[in-house]
Structure formats: C-alpha cells, structure tokens
Design an enzyme around this catalytic site. Structure first.
Site: not given
Length: 723
Positions: A163, A204, A384
């Site tokens: 990520d 994230h 996600s």
C-alpha cells in the site's frame, strides 16, 4: 518587425517534443530487459551482458527485478528512446525489453455516506467493531469469535500490506510489526512509514494494517487476526511502474505469507489495465516459490466502480488465476452502491454501506497535526476495507494448517462461502451445485467455516491447463447495431481432458483481440458445456476506439466437467450504420481452461467432511500430516520445450526399462550371474541416475502443482527447475 513564421513553427514543434518527452520522464529513462534463458543460468555471462549494455548505451544497471531471474532494470537517459529500443532489439542475447511507464493505481476506498467464552477485549472501540461481532444485525459479520474461543488468532503468519506505507510505530500496531518483511520501494529504504502528503491521503495502508493485526490493548480495537504479524510494502506513495509492482509481489516471499492489495487501476468505467508483463510473472513466481513452495496468497480488491458502471473483468488483478478477488457487502446485507461485479469475483466480506449501515473501525495514522491523540477511525470504507479482512481470515486458516497451497485456499472458499442477499443479487447454481454471484462471488467469507475446513483439508492435485485450437476464427466481422451476435465455439474432448489431467474445471479464461470504434458497446458471454453462462456486460463510459487485446476470466464453471462445447457470444450494442469502416472485427480469440484431477466424487466427499467439521470437533485434535516446505530456486519465466520433455521422458523410460530388466535378470539368473553379466559400477550409476531423474520429475510436478503452470494445446509445460 517581421516575424519568420516558419522559424517560429519549428521552434514550437521542438518545444512541444521536448515537453512531451519530459512528460514521460523519468519513467521513460528506465528499461526492463530479459536476458535470453539459455544464458541466464550463468552469473558470469549475465554480468558481462549487463556491463556491455551499460557501456554501449551509457546507462547503468539498477539490478535484477525482484525475484525474476534474468530480468534487469536499466536507467538510460543520454540517448533517444528510438536508439535505445533499436539497440536492445538487435542484441542477440536480449530476449525481451520494454520501456517503463508510470501506472495509474488508486486506493479502493469510498467517501462515507454521512451518518462469554469469547475473549474479553479491553480495547475501547472493540464494541464498535461490528465486523467482528455484530450484535445489531445477527450474521452480518465475519463470524470469527468462535475461532478466538479456540485460540485461533493467526499466530505464526505474516500478512504483507502492499500500500502507501504503514504507521508501524502506532501503539496499536508496533507489537505486531514485522520489519524483516517490510520495505519502502518508493524511497528505496527499509522504513515503510507513510509520508505526510498535502491531501493527507497516505493513511490508507495504516487503516488496512489495523484491520488485520491490531493488538489487543487499551488503544482503538483489534485486528481480525490479532495474533498475526504484519509487514508493510510501500508502493503507492509515488509513481508506480511494472518493475516496482513485480518487486512488491515477490518481496520477502518466504517471510510474507499473504499479500493484501486494496488498490488497482482506476475505477472509472473505461480503464482496461492490470499487471503488466513483469507483474504477471511475479504473481506466477509467487504462487510457485512463495511460502517455501506452498505459494504466496494474493488477496485483491475488486474495485469501487459500481456507480461508474465498471466491471472488474477489465481489471487484470481481479481476473488473474493467481489472486483471490474480494467484493463487499454492507452490514444490512445489501449490495453497496460502489460494488463492482464480474464473473471472476471469488468472494465478499463486510464493509461500508449507505446509512444506517456503518463503516469499519480500525487504526488511523498519527502524522497530521492534531491527529496524534486520535489514532483511530470509524470511517474505513469500500473494497479497500473488505480486502484486509479477507487476508486476515486467510491468516487464521494458515495458522491451523500452514501447508495449505494457494489453490487449497481457493478451493476451501468455494466450498465454505455463504450465499447472501438472495433476493437482490443474481445467483446461479452450476452443474457442480456451487452457487455464484457476479457481485458476491461464491458468497460471504465465514471465518469459523474457513478454519474448520482448513484443519481437515488435504492438498488438491496439481493444476494443469488446456487451450483448444481456435485458429480458424480469425478476422471475423462482428455484426453491428444489435443484430444477431457473433457466436464462436470450440470443442474440448474427453480425450483432451484425459491427456491433460483435467477432471473438473477451476478458472476458465478467454482472450480476445478486437478492433472496434467504441469497445464499451461490446457484450461478451462465455457458455461452458454445462450451459453455465458468464457475462461481461457493456460499459457506458468506455467509448475508446483502441479496441481490445485482453483476457477475461470466470469462476462460475468451477467444479464442472470440462468436456464439451464452449461458446463465446459477442454482441455489438452500437446504434449506428452498417458502414464497413465502423464494423467491429475479431482478429482472433483463445480459450484456456484450468483444472485438475480433483473429481466430482472427491469434491462431494470433501464437502461432507467439511460440513462435519463445523462443530469444531477437529480443532482440538491433530491435523492431517503437513508436509514440510522447501526453498525453491528456479526461473518460472522459462519452461521446458515439448521436445525436451519428450526427450526426458524417453530417457526416463529407458532407465526404468533397464532397471526392470536388471531386477528380472537377478530373479532368473541369480545375483552372481547377474554380476558377471553386468558391470556393477555401471549399474549403480544407472540406478543413481534413474533415481535422480525420477526425483526431478516429481519436483517438476510439485512445482506445477503450486504454480499452475500453463499447459498448451495437448502439451505439458513444466517449470524449468534447472535440472
């Protein structure tokens, strides 16, 4: 004052070219190169070739690309792209080259729509982690609490969060951080901490890591596999290239067990993208060589392009046979507005939805000013958020049975996933009695079912594939304007299945190369011999005239018989004229079926055992024997030719015949006469050679089992293990 317009025009063109060239800089300065396979086994030869390329181009080698043997990355910035390409193309020891380009990759979250035997967690937000234990809507969670009661928490497993970095010093993450499996590929160092960007977007990965491995303590909540370790592979905090993705997919493949990827191409309803050549090779290498030969597990998000009429069959990560594609369902059991659909969808798990459905509670990064004390979020969303939960459930499976192969995990999911939203989602039941939905795959993942099934599971036979001949279907006109569709078919015979060791289907793929003025107007339907149909619908935002050179896939026919006729239907929904210039043209197509000797009877027997395991009766006992793993050291990017395989087979048969003859001679003539007639040293040498040859053949088949190596038309392809 007179102005020379011709001169200005020339200057303008030069400036335009310079700007255009600099737009592709600096990715365009990097070239990936593959050294020819017959030379790539010699380090000295490779070193000489690399040095020669450096000298003759004035560039420099950046080293081998990840774990891909024979593949090197060069940086060359003092010559034109045309000159460099011409040089590399003409080099007799260079098999393949490609100029690196920046790839568009987006994080798959969505904007939130506003608004006793179990462990006793002290984490302040655990009560709000409905995805672990949903007291408000029964059954709308991961059903993991009973696994915790059996002390199954993911111990001994490492999940790599691929990520934008992870705030690994976070108090809810630090204890479970695995630095040995982590790296920053954007800044090229060993610290994958996120960078504080202007949009505060690099949170994230931290949120995804918390979903998997957050520690039980007094901070935030807990991860679904809170006994597991997590690593961080930072790739999204900067330009991403094919080489970077390839390195990420194979980084520390004997430390990292599961790779969680909550990102992909743009979900705009018009992109057609996925892993490029190196990324695809890296995925294949991972399932062959990762986890000491049992195969890395790649879990990918299906995408959030539902509102853009996107379909995840145009996402190459979602269509790969080497990945597990995950969709989402909200806590009310509804299909979220962002959810994409595709025939390659493998399963789904819970995530955010429209109010009053809640989002996922997890850790948050502490970098932004004023956020150092918050540390947590209740607003993690989209596929996600679903993907790390799926990766965490795979970690629970690997704790109870570490020797599960990448395909074992796929098979277990097909047999344990729970069909949901039966009213709104279009479910089909195939010939093997498996239900599948293009939105939910085989159903919602259930942690309790997964760990019980894993406990009693035995490895499936190796994967093989077969591609029937479709060479006659070339340059075929696709009828325009919603007229009768183009229908093509190929036959797979019982003999084809027998020769290629395919008793039941797994993945089915079809590749098309098409010229068309608006490719989004095309609708594809693949029908398996059983009649099970897989649809790739039109995309209203995709009006590209680039046509298609793409491989679609489906898992809807999983478990069915492979023999029979496969039909591909292509419908052009354009509303135009029959003008020959705008009529679509199918240049060619190719069907490939994947499967194994895992028969229908085997599946039914395994299903009965799995159902009996749901009581938890086997979790306290010993597992079926788990074979040890082994480090692999070979190049999966090359394969033995058909002639070489036949030669090896003939030699093996000769050696077997010689051994049988010698045994027969001993039995008939006695050992003394046999010794008189045969030189003992030569016999021992022959027997030793036979043993080595048979072992090597066995290893090749094992490698094929883990790697799912391609098998061409009536042709066995095995991995080149440098025998």
């Amino acid at each position: 004052m007179k102005i020379n317009l011709g001169f200005c025009s020339n200057i303008f063109c030069i400036l335009f070219l310079l700007i255009h060239e600099s737009h592709e800089d600096p990715a365009s300065q990097k070239w990936s190169v593959k050294i020819k396979s017959h030379t790539s086994k010699s380090p000295d030869v490779i070193h000489d070739i690399v040095g020669k390329v450096e000298r003759e181009t004035g560039g420099r080698s950046l080293g081998q690309i990840g774990e891909l043997k024979g593949h090197y990355l060069f940086e060359i910035n003092n010559q034109s792209n045309h000159v460099i390409s011409s040089y590399l193309s003409s080099h007799h020891l260079i098999e393949w080259h490609k100029q690196e380009v920046f790839l568009k990759r987006v994080k798959r979250r969505v904007s939130r729509v506003p608004h006793n035997s179990f462990p006793a967690f002290a984490d302040p937000l655990f009560s709000k982690q409905w995805h672990l234990n949903n007291g408000r809507h029964n059954g709308r969670d991961c059903n993991v609490m009973k696994a915790y009661a059996k002390n199954i928490t993911g111990k001994g497993v490492v999940v790599a969060i691929v990520d934008d970095g992870v705030d690994w010093k976070h108090p809810d993450l630090l204890e479970n951080y695995c630095p040995e499996g982590s790296i920053d590929l954007n800044d090229e160092d060993d610290d994958p901490s996120p960078s504080l960007d202007a949009d505060e977007d690099n949170k994230h990965g931290t949120r995804c890591a918390g979903e998997v491995s957050a520690v039980p303590n007094s901070v935030c909540g807990v991860g679904i596999a809170y006994g597991s370790k997590f690593s961080a592979i930072k790739v999204l905090d900067g330009p991403t290239t094919d080489a970077i993705e390839a390195i990420a997919f194979n980084k520390y493949i004997n430390i990292n067990d599961v790779y969680s990827c909550s990102w992909g191409p743009e979900d705009d309803g018009k992109s057609v993208d996925g892993p490029h050549e190196l990324g695809t090779l890296a995925l294949k290498h991972g399932v062959v060589a990762g986890r000491q030969g049992f195969g890395s597990i790649y879990v990918v998000a299906s995408g959030n392009g539902g509102q853009n009429n996107d379909n995840c069959n145009y996402d190459g990560y979602a269509t790969s046979i080497y990945t597990i594609t995950i969709g989402a369902i909200d806590e009310l059991g509804h299909i979220p507005s962002y959810a994409e659909e595709c025939a390659s969808m493998f399963a789904c798990t819970v995530s955010s939805g429209r109010y009053p459905a809640r989002s996922i509670v997890t850790t948050d990064w502490t970098l932004p000013t004023g956020n150092s004390d918050k540390q947590c979020t209740s607003d993690h969303t989209g596929t996600s958020a679903a993907t790390p939960l799926a990766a965490g459930m795979v970690a629970l499976m690997l704790e109870v049975r570490p020797c599960l192969t990448w395909r074992d995990v796929q098979h277990i999911i097909t047999l344990t996933a729970v069909p949901v939203d039966l009213i709104h989602a279009a479910w089909t039941k195939n010939q093997a009695s498996l239900r599948h939905s293009a939105v939910h795959g085989f159903g919602m993942l259930d942690a309790w079912r997964l760990v019980n099934a894993a406990k009693v599971w035995q490895a499936v036979p190796w994967l093989t594939s077969f591609s029937p001949n479709s060479q006659s279907d070339r340059d075929v006109v696709i009828p325009c304007c919603r007229k009768a569709p183009l229908v093509l078919s190929v036959e797979v015979t019982e003999e084809d299945c027998r020769k290629n060791l395919i008793s039941t289907l797994e993945h089915v793929m079809f590749k098309v190369k098409i010229k068309h003025a608006s490719r989004g107007k095309l609708k594809f339907t693949l029908t398996c011999p059983s009649g099970t149909a897989s649809i790739v619908p039109t995309r209203k935002h995709d009006d590209s005239d680039e046509g298609l050179d793409w491989t679609f896939s489906t898992v809807k026919c999983w478990g069915e018989s492979p023999a029979g006729s496969y039909a591909l239907t292509i419908l052009d929904t354009s509303r135009g004229t029959d003008d020959v210039d705008v009529v679509g043209l199918l240049k060619h197509w190719q069907l490939t079926i994947y499967g194994s000797q895992f028969s229908a009877a085997d599946r039914n027997e395994r299903m009965a055992l799995i159902k009996s395991s749901y009581s938890g009766q086997y979790l306290n006992g010993e597992s079926v024997d788990c074979p040890p793993g082994h480090d692999t050291n070979f190049d999966v990017t090359t394969a033995l030719s058909d002639r070489t395989i036949k030669l090896v087979t003939m030699i093996s048969c000769f050696l077997v015949f010689w051994a049988v003859y010698y045994v027969f001679e001993i039995a008939v003539c006695g050992p003394e006469k046999a010794k008189d007639g045969v030189n003992t040293e030569n016999t021992e040498s022959v027997e030793l050679t036979q043993t080595v040859t048979n072992n090597e053949a066995s290893n090749s088949l094992e490698n094929s089992a883990y790697g799912g190596t391609d098998q061409g038309t009536s042709e066995a392809v095995v991995v080149d293990s440098e025998v």
